[in-house]
Design an enzyme around this catalytic site. Sequence first.
Site, PDB file in Angstrom:
ATOM      1  N   LYS A 248       0.818  -1.228   0.000  1.00  0.00           N
ATOM      2  CA  LYS A 248       0.000   0.000   0.000  1.00  0.00           C
ATOM      3  C   LYS A 248       0.848   1.272   0.000  1.00  0.00           C
ATOM      4  CE  LYS A 248      -2.271  -1.054   3.802  1.00  0.00           C
ATOM      5  NZ  LYS A 248      -1.895  -2.451   4.038  1.00  0.00           N
ATOM      6  N   THR A 249       1.822   1.317   0.903  1.00  0.00           N
ATOM      7  CA  THR A 249       2.609   2.537   1.046  1.00  0.00           C
ATOM      8  C   THR A 249       3.363   2.859  -0.240  1.00  0.00           C
ATOM      9  OG1 THR A 249       2.850   2.239   3.430  1.00  0.00           O
ATOM     10  CG2 THR A 249       4.468   3.641   2.348  1.00  0.00           C
TER      11      THR A 249
ATOM     12  N   GLU B 281      -3.597   5.963   1.550  1.00  0.00           N
ATOM     13  CA  GLU B 281      -3.373   4.573   1.919  1.00  0.00           C
ATOM     14  C   GLU B 281      -4.558   4.129   2.772  1.00  0.00           C
ATOM     15  OE1 GLU B 281      -0.040   2.019   4.408  1.00  0.00           O
ATOM     16  OE2 GLU B 281       0.566   3.794   3.269  1.00  0.00           O
TER      17      GLU B 281
END
Length: 464
Positions: free
Chosen positions: A121-122, A165
């Site tokens: 995600k990051t 995110e």
Amino acid sequence: MAPGIPAAMERPHFIGIGGAGMSGIAKILARRGAKVAGSDAKESGTAEALRALGATVHVGHAAGHLADDATCVVVSSAIRADNPELLRAAELLIPVVHRSDALASLMQGLRAIAVAGTHGKTTTTSMLAVALSELGLDPSYAIGGDLAGPGTNATHGEGDIFVAEADESDRSFQKYDPEVAIVLNVELDHHANYASMDEIYDSFETFVGKIVPGGTLVVSADQSGAVELTRRVRDLSSLNIVTYGESETADVRVHKITPRGLTSEVTVVLNGKFLTFTVSVPGSHYAHNAVAALAAGVALGIPAHNLASALGKYTGVKRRLQLKGEAAGVQVIDSYAHHPTEMTADLEAMRGAASDSRLLVVFQPHLFSRTQELGTEMGQALALADASVVLDIYPAREDPIPGVTSTLIIDAAKAAGADVTAVHDKSAVPEAIAGMAKPGDLVLTMGAGDVTDLGPQILDHLSS
């Protein structure tokens, strides 16, 4: 122009303001003009960055830190019920707002892209933030890690796009109403909150169901959990689905990934045409993240060739295969990987970058519950390294579980043929690694806890 400050957020108090997610929201609010305050367990660079934006940041938790005129108290799922500031908020009848609700309120009125998945995600959120900024679209973004270029995890932009995110760990991603949602993967994790894969699928289905009518789901065509999620939501009439990956059926197909040291060259097939661009981090896992970002941007109407060029400007996120430095011919790299899948992805990427040199790993397990459920798979992943040092479990928000220690990982690693050593005293690691490393070796510090602090210390020992 981006919206202003929600009324409840005019004078927010953040408990745990130094956390990756919390600090991002606080920074955006401060830049929008809110009177931000909060507390954190210890002093940090993040606290200083918030103070530079005009926020009041207290070190330690105490009831007196909460101002009587605070309009809300923002918490994450990590804040315990007996926190003195939380108890004081109840006495003063100050509303308590979960971090996800605060973030959702900041997205209102904007074109939101929410990035979800057990891992990646990051990086994917960061790639989008950098590319959209490079194209002059001035997005707002909130990310779980600091971008290597701007050095921040969040910003308030004047454009109409908000990239976030989206955290599935506590189901908080269900609070968002994105125009575009990315699902990188769906796997069993976050064992304190999910008892089974069915619960996880249900949670992701709810998230996908929150995409605005006519919006787009960008989802992996390769990862089995993501494929199953796609099957479950395929009949949603108001949803556009765009798949990406190496599968022949993918809408955005990964044709080729060419490793080039610590970077990769990626070629995709989009609308029948080949498109090639550079990704500044090694390994197929990160290449796929970049393709997901590309597909999401295209879903917003941004020309693919412009996005591809802009994605090449991404220079990484702190703790995502971040080069910490080199000493005595040894490179030290830091990885946030703590789930077996992401551990394997990063280790394979480093294995390719190491070529004929050795890969030495310092691994710190994260959470007792995760180690209990996935310790065997963590140990098997470490077999990809030439030698590993395994630290004690980093507890974070959890209390110990009887019988659950790093030994579970070490035993599994040895059974898989790994050369692994237990080190209980973290301060002994730099000297031990410096004694093992030879010119040309790669050293990887890995885990979601404070193992990241060891990189500079290892470099100091190597230098001396």
